[in-house]
Design an enzyme around this catalytic site. Structure first.
Site, short mmCIF file in Angstrom:
data_model
loop_
_atom_site.label_atom_id
_atom_site.label_comp_id
_atom_site.label_asym_id
_atom_site.label_seq_id
_atom_site.Cartn_x
_atom_site.Cartn_y
_atom_site.Cartn_z
N ARG A 296 -0.64 -3.60 5.17
CA ARG A 296 0.75 -3.49 4.32
C ARG A 296 0.58 -4.08 2.97
O ARG A 296 0.94 -3.50 2.05
CB ARG A 296 2.09 -4.20 4.94
CG ARG A 296 2.63 -3.53 6.49
CD ARG A 296 3.45 -4.13 7.30
NE ARG A 296 3.85 -3.17 8.39
CZ ARG A 296 4.36 -3.79 9.24
NH1 ARG A 296 4.86 -5.33 9.31
NH2 ARG A 296 4.91 -3.06 10.48
N TYR A 440 3.05 5.12 6.04
CA TYR A 440 2.11 4.58 7.00
C TYR A 440 2.12 3.08 6.99
O TYR A 440 2.73 2.63 6.07
CB TYR A 440 0.83 5.07 7.15
CG TYR A 440 0.10 5.09 5.83
CD1 TYR A 440 -1.32 5.70 5.78
CD2 TYR A 440 0.10 4.18 4.89
CE1 TYR A 440 -1.79 5.62 4.89
CE2 TYR A 440 -0.62 4.15 3.73
CZ TYR A 440 -1.66 4.89 3.66
OH TYR A 440 -2.60 4.82 2.95
N GLU A 441 1.72 2.52 8.21
CA GLU A 441 2.00 0.94 8.38
C GLU A 441 3.48 0.50 8.46
O GLU A 441 3.73 -0.57 7.86
CB GLU A 441 1.29 0.00 7.30
CG GLU A 441 -0.24 0.64 7.05
CD GLU A 441 -1.00 0.63 8.13
OE1 GLU A 441 -0.73 0.02 9.30
OE2 GLU A 441 -1.94 1.36 8.32
N GLY A 442 4.38 1.37 8.75
CA GLY A 442 5.65 1.15 9.08
C GLY A 442 6.31 1.81 7.87
O GLY A 442 6.14 1.43 6.64
#
Length: 593
Positions: A296, A440-442
């Site tokens: 993140r 992406y990555e949440g």
């Protein structure tokens, strides 16, 4: 194709004039000997690699993309050779543990490297970037045996790594994953399942790929509490560290995507592949969070990198492109028209890009230094305070900076006008590449929930109050300086508004948790501006003191004034959105959509 020039002057301003990194690093035994000259020498060499080696491959790699043929993936022309240069120069090892072949330099220095790599070629940079995340997860949670087997190869870049989370039926909700891990007599596990959207999951750039895979042990609990983490190599390592037999883990296909074409985004099939447990059984998500949080922060650096490269090229174009005359009178009388740089709306877009890039640089470099303190400071209390600050602000780094990046890369296209929409100029690629960073990555909506729900309301705002105290101290220290009023007053104002808004949402959430979901995205935007306001005020203070030394400080001061005058005011609308609550969302019945 455009160009990329590493912004070394601004990087050095943030590192040395704003952060005084040398003084902080001297309090960390692992980095006490690092000095300004060494730091500058490293980032200058990193800039040469980024601009000379991988930037020229960015547009050609996007156009060629990756090729899949019967589980084998070939990267674009020049990628493998560039990666070999990267490894031979020792860049993968920069901030890795010397015990495993690393150079032991601080995260804050590695962070500068990755800004430049992301500006130069974001898709190429994902290959070593994910490897570094895998290294960190194994370093934190692997057994000594696993560390000795894999960390040296990951640290030097000889092998690369991935994180295998998502499955066809589950993305963010990892509690739904179905990949199975069956214990074997030799202490290993047989891993079976399918993972999708695995960046860098298969390629030809390294001899081996080390997958970190989330899976379920037999009779594990449902949901996230039943997930374990396993290391699953593409090739099984021999005792001497060489590559051995092929593990039954393969690439079923690669995705055809909107952007980042030259990074292989893979479907990974595990057919009884041998894996080894990382960390404790059923606590895999906790171990994987080391890699996820690193990712993140890395995605935030992608946003910064793309904002910077789009700004540089839009600025250069605006200085050269002739269109119309200035509304206030001719500015280039010897030419048939004025450069578009003279037009107010073009200046607005360029200054937006510049303000968001320089604000993000100050913010992310500060966080990287906090990570160094978290990892290396001899005082446990300091380590804990730094860890809390990093945890609080990670969602802001990921979401606020990438939202800004998508806006700013769109501005880059707009400055070019019709030429920005044409592929040969390279600007539209930055828009496409930036778009995935919000997902992406949440997704950024998930980051907003994490910020408001987990990081702030869950501890009654303790972490947020700690950051607020930093802001208040700055406001109090500089409040009597008349020259700082234009920066300190709006900073103090937004800090008070965030405090009140947080309390209001918290009270509503006690009656209805959906109020958190309804408010979280605009709330995150407001807090992001609070953070940027703080760093812009700090930079403005330095620029005020040195504005007569050279034009760099005058430009910094002008950009600060633009930020406070034109960008910060958007918080008024976001505060109203956050306060509007869930009512207008809930009124619409599901079957009316």
């Amino acid at each position: 194709m455009g160009s990329y020039v590493p912004p070394l002057r601004d990087m050095q301003f943030v590192l040395h004039e704003m952060l005084d990194v040398e003084s902080t690093l001297k309090t960390l035994p692992a980095h006490a000997d690092l000095d300004v000259d060494t730091i500058n020498a490293v980032i200058e060499e990193a800039g040469k690699f980024a601009s000379d080696v991988i930037f020229p491959l960015n547009q050609s790699g996007d156009q060629e993309g990756c090729h899949w043929n019967d589980t084998v993936v070939t990267t674009p022309k020049g990628y493998k050779e560039a990666y070999k240069q990267y490894v031979e120069a020792g860049w993968p090892a920069l901030s890795c543990d010397p015990e495993y072949g690393g150079q032991g330099l601080p995260v804050s220095l590695n962070n500068v490297l990755y800004e430049m790599l992301n500006s130069a070629n974001i898709a190429w940079t994902m290959y070593p970037g994910l490897s570094h995340g895998a290294y960190e997860a194994l370093h934190a949670h692997g057994t000594d045996e696993l560390k000795n087997k894999y960390l040296g190869k990951l640290a030097t870049g000889e092998w690369t790594g991935t994180m295998c989370l998502t499955e066809p039926h589950c993305g963010t909700d990892l509690g739904l994953l179905r990949t199975k891990a069956e214990p074997q007599a030799d202490g290993s596990y047989s891993i079976t399942g399918t993972k999708i959207f695995i960046s860098s999951g298969e390629h030809d750039m390294a001899d081996n790929i080390i997958h970190l895979v989330l899976a379920r042990l037999p009779e594990s609990a449902k949901g996230t509490k039943g997930i374990s983490l396993f290391v699953v190599p593409k090739f099984l390592p021999n005792d001497d560290g060489s590559v051995g037999a092929r593990n039954p883990v393969s690439c079923g296909s690669i995705e055809h995507k909107m952007g980042i074409h030259s990074n292989s985004t893979c479907v990974i099939n595990l057919d009884g592949a041998a894996g080894w447990l990382v960390g404790e059984p059923h606590k895999g998500l906790q171990a994987m969070f080391v890699m996820m949080n690193a990712a993140r922060l890395g995605v935030g650096m992608q946003g910064l990198g793309l904002t910077e490269i789009s700004y540089q090229n839009a600025r250069n174009y605006a200085k050269d492109r002739l269109q119309m005359r200035s509304l206030s009178g001719t500015k280039a009388p010897t030419k048939e028209a004025d450069p578009i740089l003279v037009h107010p709306d073009v200046r607005r877009m360029l200054l937006t890009q510049r303000a968001y890039a320089e604000g993000a640089r100050a913010f992310t470099y500060w966080i990287a230094l906090e990570i160094d303190k978290e990892l290396s400071h001899p005082d446990e209390a300091v380590r804990a305070e730094a860890a809390d600050m990093v945890a609080l602000l990670t969602p802001i780094i990921k979401a606020f900076i990438t939202d800004n990046a998508f806006e700013c890369t769109n501005h880059g296209v707009q400055v070019y006008g019709g030429h920005g929409f044409i592929a040969e100029w390279g600007m539209e690629q930055y828009v496409r590449d930036a778009r995935i960073t919000q997902i992406y990555e949440g997704t950024n909506g998930v980051q907003a929930l994490d910020l408001l729900g987990r990081k702030i309301l869950s501890d009654m705002g303790a972490k947020m109050k700690a950051f607020g105290a930093i802001v208040r101290a700055f406001v109090e220290d500089n409040g009597i300086d008349m020259n700082m009023q234009e920066f300190v007053n709006p900073l103090g104002d937004i800090a008070v508004k965030v405090e009140k808004l947080t309390m209001e949402i918290g009270m509503k959430a006690m009656a209805n948790q959906d109020e958190v979901g309804a408010a979280s995205v605009p709330y995150q935007r407001v807090v992001g501006h609070l953070v940027f306001s703080y760093f812009w005020a700090r930079m403005a203070k330095i620029a005020l003191e040195k504005q007569n030394q050279d034009d760099f400080y005058k430009a910094k001061l002008a950009t600060a004034r633009f930020y406070f005058a034109k960008l910060l005011p958007e918080t008024a609308g976001y505060i109203r959105q956050a306060r509007a609550g869930n009512a207008s969302l809930a009124e619409m019945q599901d079957d009316w959509f």
